[in-house]
Design a protein around this motif. Structure first.
Motif, PDB file in Angstrom:
ATOM      1  N   UNK A 171       0.837  -1.201   0.000  1.00 39.85           N
ATOM      2  CA  UNK A 171       0.000   0.000   0.000  1.00 39.85           C
ATOM      3  C   UNK A 171       0.874   1.254   0.000  1.00 39.85           C
ATOM      4  N   UNK A 172       0.496   2.303  -0.759  1.00 37.31           N
ATOM      5  CA  UNK A 172       1.285   3.549  -0.774  1.00 37.31           C
ATOM      6  C   UNK A 172       1.483   4.153   0.617  1.00 37.31           C
ATOM      7  N   UNK A 177       6.511   6.738   7.483  1.00 37.43           N
ATOM      8  CA  UNK A 177       6.990   6.242   8.772  1.00 37.43           C
ATOM      9  C   UNK A 177       5.930   6.385   9.854  1.00 37.43           C
ATOM     10  N   UNK A 178       5.077   7.391   9.713  1.00 38.05           N
ATOM     11  CA  UNK A 178       4.022   7.641  10.682  1.00 38.05           C
ATOM     12  C   UNK A 178       2.729   7.979   9.947  1.00 38.05           C
ATOM     13  N   UNK A 179       1.617   7.658  10.601  1.00 34.28           N
ATOM     14  CA  UNK A 179       0.298   7.916  10.026  1.00 34.28           C
ATOM     15  C   UNK A 179      -0.337   9.103  10.752  1.00 34.28           C
ATOM     16  N   UNK A 180      -0.770  10.091   9.992  1.00 38.43           N
ATOM     17  CA  UNK A 180      -1.489  11.229  10.548  1.00 38.43           C
ATOM     18  C   UNK A 180      -2.979  10.915  10.560  1.00 38.43           C
ATOM     19  N   UNK A 181      -3.695  11.608  11.421  1.00 38.91           N
ATOM     20  CA  UNK A 181      -5.129  11.314  11.535  1.00 38.91           C
ATOM     21  C   UNK A 181      -5.869  11.554  10.218  1.00 38.91           C
ATOM     22  N   UNK A 182      -5.404  12.554   9.447  1.00 33.20           N
ATOM     23  CA  UNK A 182      -6.061  12.855   8.178  1.00 33.20           C
ATOM     24  C   UNK A 182      -5.909  11.717   7.172  1.00 33.20           C
ATOM     25  N   UNK A 252       3.016  -2.521  10.050  1.00 35.90           N
ATOM     26  CA  UNK A 252       2.417  -1.621  11.045  1.00 35.90           C
ATOM     27  C   UNK A 252       3.077  -0.254  10.926  1.00 35.90           C
ATOM     28  N   UNK A 253       2.256   0.788  10.936  1.00 35.92           N
ATOM     29  CA  UNK A 253       2.765   2.148  10.939  1.00 35.92           C
ATOM     30  C   UNK A 253       2.105   2.905  12.094  1.00 35.92           C
TER      31      UNK A 253
END
Length: 290
Positions: A171-172, A177-182, A252-253
């Protein structure tokens, strides 16, 4: 109601045969049949359905078999607890988390000191673990905070889990490295079943459930991981889940800012622990001080 008769009934339920069970128990078939019949008369219900030499449990019999199994298990546990040597069974309920690794290290070290102790590990979600703690079927439970602690004594472990997104490696979003809420607002999501954890997730996302595309929920990750593989959605969970379920397809991110979930070991407040459980608890307390 005698414990011996409960064992007889459970053996009949397992074998689905009076004659086979009587042979295993080294008693006569009429004696066994009479014992089961007297049990049914005492309870006022039919526990077995007898049909052309075949036996199966009635609906009431299925319920009674579950209760009888719990009673026999508790009685066996009491007998073990009062033996002079450090032996017996330690029943532990454990959620999926990094705390499982810490627990495994303690169990292995404790077992080397007390090799006659048998460990019964029950993997489940927090709700099931709490229910079995309440029923006395578990000595200790490992849960992920937040947890309502009023009913429990508890110890916080060293390990913690990061909350984040579990997704396909291809998946793109996996490149981040981290996932933002948006990043997750428009994604089909699997959320944890437990309401306390869902509240933490919604607080981070600053959204209500109705504003998200929620396709399902899960108590344990074991099955949801396959749905993520099938591109049905993305799962929100903790990094310890991926650690326990190595999978080349999933990654996992973590969320940013970080959401840390601590694991705690709990036991029922006001309930006496077995000697084995008490010894293990003291062992863990010493380990946490080192």
């Amino acid at each position: 109601m005698e414990l011996r008769v409960l064992r007889y009934f459970l053996s009949v339920a397992a074998n689905k045969s009076i004659s086979k069970t009587a042979k295993q128990l080294h008693i006569t078939q009429p004696t066994l049949s009479r014992q089961i019949q007297e049990l049914e008369e005492e309870l006022g219900v039919s526990l077995l359905i007898r049909d052309h030499h075949r036996i199966r449990l009635s609906p009431k019999g299925e319920v009674f078999a579950q209760r009888a199994s719990e009673i026999v298990k508790l009685c066996d546990k009491v007998q073990e607890e009062f033996s002079k040597k450090m032996k017996g069974t330690l029943s532990i309920g454990c959620i999926e988390s990094n705390g499982s690794k810490e627990m495994a290290q303690w169990i292995a070290k404790f077992h080397r000191q007390f090799p006659e102790v048998h460990f019964e590990i029950f993997s489940a979600d927090s709700q099931e673990i709490k229910q079995k703690l309440e029923a006395g079927l578990l000595d200790l439970g490992f849960l992920i905070e937040p947890v309502e602690k009023e009913e429990y004594e508890w110890i916080r472990l060293r390990s913690c889990d990061l909350m984040g997104l579990i997704l396909l490696r291809e998946d793109p979003l996996a490149k981040k490295k981290h996932i933002q809420k948006e990043d997750v607002y428009s994604l089909p999501l699997f959320l944890p079943y437990r309401k306390e954890v869902r509240k933490e997730i919604l607080r981070f996302l600053e959204k209500e459930e109705k504003d998200l595309q929620i396709v399902g929920s899960s108590r344990l990750f074991s099955n949801v991981g396959y749905l993520v593989e099938q591109k049905m959605g993305y799962a929100i969970g903790v990094d310890g889940i991926i650690g326990l379920h190595e999978n080349d397809k999933l990654v996992f991110r973590p969320f940013s800012p970080e959401i840390k979930m601590r694991t705690i070991m709990v036991w029922r407040k006001g309930r006496l622990l077995s000697p084995v459980a008490e010894a293990f608890l003291e062992f863990v307390k010493k380990e946490l001080k080192t």
